[in-house]
Write a protein that holds these residues in place. Structure first.
Motif, PDB file in Angstrom:
ATOM      1  N   ALA A  52     -11.179  -1.997  -3.058  1.00  0.00           N
ATOM      2  CA  ALA A  52     -10.127  -0.870  -3.241  1.00  0.00           C
ATOM      3  C   ALA A  52     -10.942  -0.074  -3.770  1.00  0.00           C
ATOM      4  O   ALA A  52     -11.039   1.812  -3.462  1.00  0.00           O
ATOM      5  N   LYS A  53     -11.303   0.016  -4.242  1.00  0.00           N
ATOM      6  CA  LYS A  53     -12.601   1.525  -5.469  1.00  0.00           C
ATOM      7  C   LYS A  53     -13.999   1.392  -4.438  1.00  0.00           C
ATOM      8  O   LYS A  53     -14.044   2.881  -3.932  1.00  0.00           O
ATOM      9  N   LEU A  54     -14.008   1.036  -3.405  1.00  0.00           N
ATOM     10  CA  LEU A  54     -15.369   0.505  -2.853  1.00  0.00           C
ATOM     11  C   LEU A  54     -14.952   1.469  -1.600  1.00  0.00           C
ATOM     12  O   LEU A  54     -15.395   2.046  -0.275  1.00  0.00           O
ATOM     13  N   ALA A  55     -13.694   1.437  -1.191  1.00  0.00           N
ATOM     14  CA  ALA A  55     -13.070   1.927   0.669  1.00  0.00           C
ATOM     15  C   ALA A  55     -12.353   3.594  -0.127  1.00  0.00           C
ATOM     16  O   ALA A  55     -11.947   3.740   1.059  1.00  0.00           O
ATOM     17  N   GLY A  56     -11.981   3.684  -1.131  1.00  0.00           N
ATOM     18  CA  GLY A  56     -11.820   5.573  -1.263  1.00  0.00           C
ATOM     19  C   GLY A  56     -10.819   4.922  -2.439  1.00  0.00           C
ATOM     20  O   GLY A  56     -10.238   6.605  -1.866  1.00  0.00           O
ATOM     21  N   ALA A  57     -10.357   4.603  -2.527  1.00  0.00           N
ATOM     22  CA  ALA A  57      -8.728   4.775  -2.928  1.00  0.00           C
ATOM     23  C   ALA A  57      -8.910   5.628  -5.028  1.00  0.00           C
ATOM     24  O   ALA A  57      -9.738   5.523  -5.226  1.00  0.00           O
ATOM     25  N   ARG A  58      -7.969   6.601  -4.400  1.00  0.00           N
ATOM     26  CA  ARG A  58      -7.751   7.475  -5.269  1.00  0.00           C
ATOM     27  C   ARG A  58      -7.332   6.858  -6.761  1.00  0.00           C
ATOM     28  O   ARG A  58      -8.125   7.019  -7.946  1.00  0.00           O
ATOM     29  N   TYR A  59      -6.427   5.947  -7.226  1.00  0.00           N
ATOM     30  CA  TYR A  59      -6.264   5.626  -7.691  1.00  0.00           C
ATOM     31  C   TYR A  59      -6.325   3.716  -7.477  1.00  0.00           C
ATOM     32  O   TYR A  59      -5.826   3.387  -6.926  1.00  0.00           O
ATOM     33  N   VAL A  60      -6.184   3.203  -8.368  1.00  0.00           N
ATOM     34  CA  VAL A  60      -6.160   1.627  -8.673  1.00  0.00           C
ATOM     35  C   VAL A  60      -5.822   1.098  -9.987  1.00  0.00           C
ATOM     36  O   VAL A  60      -6.209   0.576 -10.670  1.00  0.00           O
ATOM     37  N   ILE A  61      -4.112   0.291  -9.750  1.00  0.00           N
ATOM     38  CA  ILE A  61      -3.766   0.162 -10.646  1.00  0.00           C
ATOM     39  C   ILE A  61      -3.901  -1.666 -10.806  1.00  0.00           C
ATOM     40  O   ILE A  61      -3.200  -1.984 -10.206  1.00  0.00           O
ATOM     41  N   ALA A  62      -5.115  -1.571 -12.238  1.00  0.00           N
ATOM     42  CA  ALA A  62      -4.372  -3.385 -12.226  1.00  0.00           C
ATOM     43  C   ALA A  62      -3.474  -3.340 -12.930  1.00  0.00           C
ATOM     44  O   ALA A  62      -3.239  -3.711 -14.403  1.00  0.00           O
ATOM     45  N   VAL A  92       2.635   4.735 -11.823  1.00  0.00           N
ATOM     46  CA  VAL A  92       2.341   5.034 -10.079  1.00  0.00           C
ATOM     47  C   VAL A  92       3.562   5.392  -9.403  1.00  0.00           C
ATOM     48  O   VAL A  92       3.162   6.293  -8.974  1.00  0.00           O
ATOM     49  N   ASN A  93       4.806   5.731 -10.111  1.00  0.00           N
ATOM     50  CA  ASN A  93       6.012   6.765  -9.861  1.00  0.00           C
ATOM     51  C   ASN A  93       5.437   8.606 -10.021  1.00  0.00           C
ATOM     52  O   ASN A  93       5.302   9.093  -8.723  1.00  0.00           O
ATOM     53  N   GLU A  94       4.889   8.957 -10.664  1.00  0.00           N
ATOM     54  CA  GLU A  94       4.008   9.697 -11.013  1.00  0.00           C
ATOM     55  C   GLU A  94       2.768  10.797 -10.313  1.00  0.00           C
ATOM     56  O   GLU A  94       2.817  11.220 -10.315  1.00  0.00           O
ATOM     57  N   LEU A  95       2.029   8.956 -10.612  1.00  0.00           N
ATOM     58  CA  LEU A  95       0.185   9.739  -9.762  1.00  0.00           C
ATOM     59  C   LEU A  95       0.892   9.511  -8.503  1.00  0.00           C
ATOM     60  O   LEU A  95       0.449  10.134  -7.526  1.00  0.00           O
ATOM     61  N   SER A  96       2.104   9.076  -7.958  1.00  0.00           N
ATOM     62  CA  SER A  96       2.131   8.991  -6.355  1.00  0.00           C
ATOM     63  C   SER A  96       3.277   9.994  -5.739  1.00  0.00           C
ATOM     64  O   SER A  96       3.305  10.409  -4.861  1.00  0.00           O
ATOM     65  N   TRP A  97       3.406  10.208  -6.746  1.00  0.00           N
ATOM     66  CA  TRP A  97       4.727  12.312  -6.657  1.00  0.00           C
ATOM     67  C   TRP A  97       6.162  11.394  -6.815  1.00  0.00           C
ATOM     68  O   TRP A  97       6.721  12.202  -4.984  1.00  0.00           O
TER      69      TRP A  97
END
Length: 122
Positions: A52-62, A92-97
């Motif tokens: 996910a990080k390598l694909a360019g995901a903005r946030y990666v939540i574990a 997640v709700n906050e990060l994704s508006w």
């Protein structure tokens, strides 16, 4: 084609909503800017974080109930770590508006309906 995964309200001020847009068609990919949630940080989960990080995901939540997995999660690309799915939901709700995660990857050892439902409630 995307299928919404519904979750119950996380607070009295929020109605039932989406935790993620579940994509299961062949060729679905994580895109730059996506918000990705990975449940279960074992070998597969760590690789999912890295991908996910390598694909360019903005946030990666574990998310993993074993708090000792936090260091591994952060080393493999997580931007956030939670040991309780209920604590992850509002973030997640906050990060994704309010739009929720673009992808959810479940890599827990036993993914029966009770386990995944509990994770989605979070």
């Amino acid at each position: 084609m995307a299928t919404d995964i519904l979750m119950p309200a996380l607070s009295p001020t929020m109605e039932q909503g989406k935790l993620a847009k579940w994509l299961k068609a062949e060729g679905d990919k994580i895109k730059a800017g996506d918000i990705v949630v990975v449940f279960g940080i074992g070998g597969l989960g760590a690789n999912a974080l890295q991908a996910a990080k390598l694909a360019g995901a903005r946030y990666v939540i574990a998310i993993d109930t074993d708090k000792s997995k936090e260091d591994v999660a952060m080393k493999f690309g997580a931007t956030h770590f939670f040991s309780d799915p209920a604590e992850a939901g509002p973030v997640v709700n906050e990060l994704s508006w309010g739009e929720q995660a673009d992808k959810a990857i479940i890599t827990i050892g036993v993914a029966d309906a009770a386990v995944t439902e509990a994770a989605m409630r979070g």
